[in-house]
Design an enzyme around this catalytic site. Sequence first.
Site, mmCIF file in Angstrom:
data_model
loop_
_atom_site.group_PDB
_atom_site.id
_atom_site.type_symbol
_atom_site.label_atom_id
_atom_site.label_comp_id
_atom_site.label_asym_id
_atom_site.label_seq_id
_atom_site.Cartn_x
_atom_site.Cartn_y
_atom_site.Cartn_z
ATOM 1 N N VAL A 1 0.772 -1.034 0.188
ATOM 2 C CA VAL A 1 0.067 0.061 -0.088
ATOM 3 C C VAL A 1 0.993 1.311 0.161
ATOM 4 C CG1 VAL A 1 -1.802 1.305 1.482
ATOM 5 C CG2 VAL A 1 -1.820 -1.275 1.220
ATOM 6 N N ASP A 2 1.854 1.366 0.871
ATOM 7 C CA ASP A 2 2.709 2.303 0.680
ATOM 8 C C ASP A 2 3.363 2.742 -0.615
ATOM 9 O OD1 ASP A 2 3.533 3.951 3.102
ATOM 10 O OD2 ASP A 2 4.378 1.837 3.935
ATOM 11 N N ILE A 3 3.701 1.650 -1.150
ATOM 12 C CA ILE A 3 4.651 1.712 -2.643
ATOM 13 C C ILE A 3 3.220 2.215 -3.656
ATOM 14 C CG2 ILE A 3 5.355 0.507 -4.620
ATOM 15 C CD1 ILE A 3 6.458 -1.627 -2.368
#
Length: 466
Positions: free
Chosen positions: A380-382
């Site tokens: 999700v961060d990416i």
Amino acid sequence: MKVLDTVHTRLTWAGPVDLPLHGEADVQAACGIMHVHGRRYGQPTRLALDYATLVAEELLDQGVLAAKIARIRGNPLDSVSTSVAQAALLVISQYLAAATAGDDRPEPLLPGGPPFVSSDGVRFEIESLDPFVWQCFWSVLCAEPIAVRDGWQSFLHRFATATCPLPGKLVDLVGELPFACLREVAAHTGMSIVRVLSRSPTGIPAYRLTPLPGTATLPAASATAPLAGITVLEVTRRLQGPLAGHLLTLLGAKVIRIEPPGGDLLRGAPPISGDCSARFLAVNRGKQVLRIDLNTAQGRSEVLELAAGADVFLHNWAPGKAEQRALDAGDLARVSPGIVYAWASGWGQEFGADPPLGTDYLVQAHSGLAARTPSLMTVVDIFGGLVCAHGVLDALLHKALTGEGSRVDSSLLSAAVRLSSGPLGTSSPEVPICTDLTELAADPRFAAALVREGCVFPCSPWEFST
């Protein structure tokens, strides 16, 4: 060529990687995603989501926007290409950098990790970046101090290692209590707790553009890269925001990164390459760095002076921090009419002014993604960084056409919702599975897609031509 004529696109499976890749499963196997995602399971495991394909499609869309911006500024780019393999290498870039840093300190990668399960069958995630909060939460539950101590390092480092082998006594302890009790303890101790939902929230776009007052023109193209000559002022930390800035750097923008006096603490996170964290370099190399204390009036004045000459201001502060520092969109638009102001948040407006910590695994839980395909990779961060960069490019194209500035609001949640709607794949790879990122980095078949600068990083995922 008209500036808004169709940009010719090409998306392949392998791109510059010299391997017979013919689908998502092949790419995940060969390019390290199965290896990293599988660390928590003790063996390479396919990420059920067609993640590399979704990332590649996002990159291609960004390339089209960048080419159109370049055309308006006098750089007649006609086509852009990328590949699913290049997208996969971007996804694992932090893990690849860490594996090739040459740091002698061992990094144990034992299997294991949340979500947790309560006595009444509720799956949930907890989060804290503060060791005192971690200790208080488990102390109230009467956990053994040794287990609490041993669990903290694994829990904190799961963002970096993609695995989290917690002491069994901690897992068993929360499994003996109902979720309502655990939620009460979390509220009392400051621990964020989020249950794993089976369905994704609805009505959340990938990003929102809101007009800002004032107009300005983008500078003329100064080189062949599509964003050459554009200046981005970045004040971010961890992964989502820095990755957005990194993508803009790869597209040719001049990114000025503001860090606190003494520098970003993550610069010292092992493994070290040269004098800096390999993982930090994976998303921050190539940026100009200035160290400014934003908690002082002088620091705020310095940032506003820099913003007056910038085209984009990018931050991922906690809710309310921009207003507290008097560096909100309106403040920046007054000194830099026509600026693109981008906020990459954790939750957007989902939890109001006092949300849980906006980190990858909590967002996976609330978005329904953890119910479909949980991962201790920072998926999700990416993707949140990708979505933010996409919004910035959309706003820059609007500015190039009209001169008008925009506020760009994106979040980890908006990225996770988009991922949750993606297809799940069941196919198996037909190529050998990578089980060692150092071997991948040394494999000549990947040479055209990688660059060594102390440690190994993926090259830019785009190829543009006129």
